[in-house]
Scaffold this motif. Structure first.
Motif, short mmCIF file in Angstrom:
data_model
loop_
_atom_site.label_atom_id
_atom_site.label_comp_id
_atom_site.label_asym_id
_atom_site.label_seq_id
_atom_site.Cartn_x
_atom_site.Cartn_y
_atom_site.Cartn_z
N LEU A 147 0.85 -1.19 0.00
CA LEU A 147 0.00 0.00 0.00
C LEU A 147 0.88 1.25 0.00
O LEU A 147 1.98 1.24 0.54
N SER A 148 0.38 2.30 -0.62
CA SER A 148 1.17 3.52 -0.75
C SER A 148 0.25 4.72 -0.84
O SER A 148 -0.97 4.56 -0.93
N SER A 149 0.82 5.92 -0.83
CA SER A 149 -0.01 7.12 -0.96
C SER A 149 -0.44 7.30 -2.42
O SER A 149 0.14 6.70 -3.32
N TRP A 150 -1.46 8.10 -2.65
CA TRP A 150 -1.98 8.26 -4.02
C TRP A 150 -0.97 8.95 -4.92
O TRP A 150 -1.05 8.84 -6.14
N ARG A 151 0.00 9.65 -4.36
CA ARG A 151 0.98 10.33 -5.21
C ARG A 151 2.05 9.37 -5.72
O ARG A 151 2.65 9.60 -6.76
N THR A 152 2.31 8.28 -4.97
CA THR A 152 3.42 7.40 -5.34
C THR A 152 2.99 6.02 -5.83
O THR A 152 3.77 5.32 -6.45
N ALA A 153 1.75 5.62 -5.55
CA ALA A 153 1.32 4.25 -5.89
C ALA A 153 1.33 4.01 -7.39
O ALA A 153 1.05 4.91 -8.18
N ASP A 154 1.66 2.75 -7.77
CA ASP A 154 1.61 2.37 -9.20
C ASP A 154 0.16 2.30 -9.68
O ASP A 154 -0.14 2.65 -10.82
N TYR A 155 -0.73 1.81 -8.81
CA TYR A 155 -2.12 1.61 -9.19
C TYR A 155 -3.03 2.40 -8.26
O TYR A 155 -2.86 2.38 -7.04
#
Ligand SMILES: [Zn+2]
Lengths: 120, 118
Positions: free
Chosen positions: A28-36
């Motif tokens: 899981l990641s932030s919306w600025r860095t996530a691939d999807y």
């Protein structure tokens, strides 16, 4: 199934989908860095923020419907589900698109899924 | 078989056949753009999203313009009629763009009701 991939899930996405992503090795990641970027509701506040972002305007932030992740489950493969059909466009243009293309695949999927649940 | 020169209906494009390992939220736009043709679905999707993007950009530009105007007025205490005209036109164009996007309320097709009873 999702090993080595990072995703952001909108608050509109059910917890079960996020858990499935993580259980299959996804991060899981932030919306600025996530691939999807996954959302279940284009008009939810966190998803609208993406449509207003510079990344989206510059065509670097396509939002996919979270039903894509659910659709991978019975097939046990990401290669047999066409992610390009699960694009979730901004709410304000969805109606004009329905005139031209009929229902979105993520709308028909909901029907199929509920029918499957009834049969099992 | 080689692809025919004309575009057949129901053709699948890169947006249709590439799977998750081949594109993500960051590259999808570029994949569609680099594709020589799109299927009917991806073509209308791209056109509608591009129109939305242009209206977003217009919104930003007009915000910046308004900001600059206030700044100028504060400093010089003078407004030229040309400035006012321009911002009027800008607003007019914006309101048109916005209403363009929201006009159509479409009845959803209900396939189950199509079955006719003789
Ligand atoms: Zn396509």
């Amino acid at each position: 199934m999702f090993k080595g991939k990072t995703a952001w899930f909108s608050g509109s996405v059910g917890q079960g989908v996020t858990s499935f992503w993580v259980s299959e090795g996804g991060a899981l990641s932030s919306w600025r860095t996530a691939d999807y970027l996954f959302s279940a509701d284009a008009s939810s506040e966190d998803t609208e923020r993406i449509y207003e972002s510079e990344d989206y305007v510059e065509n670097r932030a396509t939002v996919f419907h979270s039903n894509f992740v659910s659709a991978c489950k019975p097939r046990q493969s990401v290669k047999s589900v066409p992610i390009g059909h699960y694009v979730l466009p901004p709410a304000s243009i969805q109606n004009e698109l329905r005139v031209l293309i009929g229902r979105f695949i993520w709308e028909t999927d909901e029907q199929v899924m509920s029918e499957e649940q009834i049969n099992t | 078989k080689p692809p025919s020169a004309s575009k057949p209906r129901g053709l699948r494009c890169a947006g249709c056949v590439k799977h998750m390992n081949e594109m993500d939220s960051r590259s999808f736009g570029a994949v569609l753009r680099s594709c020589r043709f799109q299927c009917d679905f991806h073509l209308v999707l791209r056109e509608a999203e591009d129109r939305f993007r242009r209206s977003q950009q217009l919104k930003r530009t007009s915000h910046t313009l308004t900001h600059t105007h206030i700044h100028t007025h504060d400093k010089n205490r003078k407004s030229t009629s040309e400035d006012t005209e321009r911002s009027k036109r800008e607003k007019h164009r914006l309101s048109h763009q916005t209403s363009d996007r929201c006009v159509s309320l479409t009845p959803l097709r209900r396939p189950r009701e199509i079955h006719s009873v003789r």
